[in-house]
Design a protein around this motif. Structure first.
Motif, short mmCIF file in Angstrom:
data_model
loop_
_atom_site.label_atom_id
_atom_site.label_comp_id
_atom_site.label_asym_id
_atom_site.label_seq_id
_atom_site.Cartn_x
_atom_site.Cartn_y
_atom_site.Cartn_z
N THR A 62 0.76 3.73 -2.95
CA THR A 62 -0.52 3.31 -2.40
C THR A 62 -1.01 2.08 -3.14
O THR A 62 -1.21 2.12 -4.37
CB THR A 62 -1.57 4.43 -2.51
OG1 THR A 62 -1.12 5.58 -1.78
CG2 THR A 62 -2.91 3.97 -1.98
N VAL A 122 1.75 3.36 6.43
CA VAL A 122 1.43 4.70 6.95
C VAL A 122 -0.03 4.78 7.34
O VAL A 122 -0.38 5.22 8.44
CB VAL A 122 1.77 5.78 5.90
CG1 VAL A 122 1.39 7.17 6.42
CG2 VAL A 122 3.26 5.72 5.56
N THR A 132 5.51 3.32 2.74
CA THR A 132 6.73 4.09 2.51
C THR A 132 7.92 3.19 2.88
O THR A 132 7.78 2.24 3.66
CB THR A 132 6.79 5.36 3.36
OG1 THR A 132 6.80 5.02 4.74
CG2 THR A 132 5.64 6.29 3.05
N TRP A 133 9.10 3.50 2.32
CA TRP A 133 10.30 2.72 2.58
C TRP A 133 11.53 3.56 2.25
O TRP A 133 11.41 4.66 1.68
CB TRP A 133 10.32 1.42 1.77
CG TRP A 133 10.28 1.65 0.29
CD1 TRP A 133 11.34 1.80 -0.55
CD2 TRP A 133 9.12 1.81 -0.52
NE1 TRP A 133 10.92 2.02 -1.84
CE2 TRP A 133 9.56 2.03 -1.85
CE3 TRP A 133 7.73 1.80 -0.26
CZ2 TRP A 133 8.68 2.21 -2.90
CZ3 TRP A 133 6.86 1.97 -1.32
CH2 TRP A 133 7.34 2.18 -2.61
N THR A 167 9.92 6.41 -3.22
CA THR A 167 9.86 5.44 -2.11
C THR A 167 8.52 5.56 -1.36
O THR A 167 8.46 5.55 -0.13
CB THR A 167 11.03 5.66 -1.15
OG1 THR A 167 11.01 7.03 -0.71
CG2 THR A 167 12.36 5.38 -1.82
N GLU A 168 7.46 5.65 -2.12
CA GLU A 168 6.12 5.75 -1.54
C GLU A 168 5.13 5.24 -2.57
O GLU A 168 5.25 5.52 -3.76
CB GLU A 168 5.82 7.21 -1.17
CG GLU A 168 4.42 7.43 -0.62
CD GLU A 168 4.19 8.90 -0.31
OE1 GLU A 168 3.18 9.46 -0.80
OE2 GLU A 168 5.01 9.50 0.42
N LEU A 210 -1.26 2.69 2.21
CA LEU A 210 -0.18 3.57 1.85
C LEU A 210 1.11 3.06 2.49
O LEU A 210 1.17 2.89 3.71
CB LEU A 210 -0.47 5.01 2.29
CG LEU A 210 0.67 6.01 2.09
CD1 LEU A 210 1.03 6.16 0.62
CD2 LEU A 210 0.31 7.36 2.70
#
Length: 572
Positions: free
Chosen positions: A504, A453, A463-464, A501-502, A461
């Motif tokens: 950093t 991201v 996401t998936w 699902t996120e 960062l």
């Protein structure tokens, strides 16, 4: 003094217990050195033994007693060479030594005691240093003769015998009564004659070989290790003669309950019968008189009768009665024989409730037939698929559910159950379907759509999306990994669980290029990782908040330079 080569000297004529100053000088042609030495008491290099345990007294006879004791916990550093045994009567204060020779065993029989006297004993241990402290005195060592029984009762007579019964004396003298002495004399006589030559441990006896129509008296004495106690009061004079009476039937208490018997077994109903004249005995089932048959036999003697049934089957169940009858009267007794029981039926195939990697939980229904006897427990057996030999998982299951453990993951197993009652084991039940020992869930699939991201100098960062297949169990964690573009080792970024699902990734090096990947985890473990991202450099990028600001500025400028067409359709 001693020479320089010896450096050793034995000092004699010392008194034990006194403390001496022992000093040593070195001497040469010029003179003596300063003394060296410490005060040291003159004593043995070991101590006297400790105190033995209190002796226990056993095997008391009228003139002896056997002692046993435990050795002292400390032998003083020198082996025990002797135990001194002492005794005294309860009325004496002075202890008397018993053994003249040395004793090293911890058991000794003291002879020469006086019958009826009470004694105490104590033990002292000796070693090279001398005698230790004596043990605590033993408890009083004495057996008394039993008390006198009550006068015996006359139970029955014949022309030449008298049967007696009696109760034990209220006092046994502290020792078991092992014999009764039965005596008789002619009424009016003085001399008592012993009736029993052998030991009589029971409280009943029949005196035989008496003279018809002669009056006799009888008495009983009890005997224990201390001897024969006082005789009971004599019976009233009784004359041996036949006593006419109605029949009496007696039998074992176990026959008073309904008889549970095994199918095919042998059952015996036996009764004692007495009466005068001699009774005739008849056996019945229900109202039908019994006689010898293919599986039943009747035996009747002067004082008993028995009914024996072999290979007993269901038709042999019912209420049996025995009737004894003479000219004076009759007696009857009844016995119930229940339907014979047998082994239980076989259980159905067990149902599998839960399968794990090393265990299987089973449940089954009891067999439809218990064989007439309650099922006491079940045997659970198993084998690997294709194997011939069955193994026993347990023989002690009281319920209809059991977990078989210590299985090997990946092996296929079949299971079966055997029921037990008091007769024996049933045939094995039908086997279960083959069961693969494995967890009921699989590893989750690969996470999807992994995207970067935004980045900073030290973080990225990510996401998936969750995998399309969770393996049958909830995904409770994602494992996020990264590596340098030209590296080989993947490093776990998250130390704690990440259920969302996120994430950093922090702690990156500025301007270094990294690849990232994610794997999902459920109860079965960590599944495969998704395909890694394209390499991305850790650096500050213009964030979305700055882009929003530019867009607002452009919109404002567009507003200033916009216009509308003049009314009336005229343009410029």
């Amino acid at each position: 003094s001693t020479d320089a080569a010896t450096l050793e000297l034995k000092v004699t004529k010392l008194v034990e217990g006194k403390e001496y100053d022992i000093r040593v000088f070195a001497e040469n042609e010029i003179g003596s050195s300063d003394p060296a030495g410490l005060p040291k008491p003159a004593k043995n290099p070991y101590d006297v033994p400790g105190r033995p345990e209190t002796p226990e007294v056993s095997e008391i006879t009228p003139d002896s007693a056997t002692l046993k004791w435990e050795a002292p916990t400390s032998d003083g550093g020198s082996p025990i060479t002797n135990y001194v045994i002492e005794m005294r009567t309860r009325k004496d204060l002075k202890w008397k030594k018993v053994n003249k020779d040395n004793i090293t065993d911890t058991e000794f029989t003291v002879p020469g005691l006086k019958e009826g006297e009470e004694y105490e004993f104590r033990i002292t241990a000796e070693n090279k240093a001398g005698a230790g402290q004596p043990s605590k005195p033993s408890s009083s060592a004495k057996y008394d003769k039993p008390g006198k029984p009550d006068a015996p009762e006359i139970t029955t007579t014949t022309e030449k015998s008298v049967s007696l019964s009696w109760k034990p004396p209220s006092e046994d003298g502290g020792a078991e009564i092992f014999n009764y002495v039965i005596e008789y004399r002619v009424d009016g006589g003085f001399k008592w004659v012993k009736a029993n030559k052998d030991t009589v441990a029971e409280t009943q006896y029949t005196v035989k070989s008496l003279k018809k129509d002669t009056n006799y008296e009888f008495r009983v004495s009890a005997e224990n290790k201390a001897g024969v106690g006082p005789a009971s009061d004599p019976t009233s004079p009784v004359k041996p003669k036949e006593i006419i009476g109605p029949p009496e039937i007696t039998y074992d208490d176990k026959l008073k309950k309904a008889q549970n018997v095994k199918s095919g077994s042998t059952t015996v109903l036996e009764v004692n019968v007495k009466g005068l004249p001699q009774p005739k005995v008849y056996w019945y089932i229900g109202e039908d008189m019994l006689d010898a048959s293919s599986n039943a036999s009747i035996e009747t003697k002067d004082d008993f009768s028995s009914l024996t049934m072999k290979d007993i089957q269901s038709q042999n169940s019912g209420v049996y009665s025995v009737v004894a009858e003479n000219s004076v009267g009759k007696a009857t007794a009844e016995f119930t024989v229940n339907n014979p029981y047998e082994e239980p039926g076989k259980p159905d195939a067990p149902e599998v409730l839960e399968v794990m990697e090393t265990s299987v939980n089973l449940k089954w229904t009891p067999p439809k037939k218990d064989g007439g006897s309650p099922i006491t427990n079940y045997i659970v057996e198993y084998r690997t698929k294709g194997d011939i030999k069955w193994k026993t998982a347990t023989r002690e299951v009281k319920t209809t559910e059991f977990t078989v453990e210590k299985l090997v993951e990946g092996n296929e197993y079949v299971f079966r159950v055997v029921a037990l009652n008091k007769v024996g084991e049933s045939e094995p039940g039908a086997p279960s379907q083959p069961i693969l020992a494995k967890n009921p869930w699989d590893l989750p699939g690969k996470p999807r759509s992994l995207e970067i991201v935004t980045t900073t100098d030290t973080s990225v960062l990510l996401t998936w999306k969750s995998p399309t297949n969770d393996g049958g169990a909830e995904i409770f964690n994602y494992v996020i990994q990264y590596k340098l573009q030209d590296g080989f080792k993947w490093i776990n970024s998250n130390k704690s669980h990440v259920p969302v699902t996120e994430f950093t990734v922090k702690g990156l090096q500025k301007d270094s290029e990294y690849e990232f990947r994610v794997a999902a985890e459920n109860k079965a473990g960590v599944g495969p990782a998704c395909d890694p991202t394209m390499p991305v450099k850790a650096k500050e990028k213009i964030g979305t908040h700055f882009c929003d600001l530019i867009e607002e500025i452009l919109n404002f400028v567009g507003y200033i330079f916009s216009w509308h067409s003049p009314r009336g359709g005229r343009g410029s």
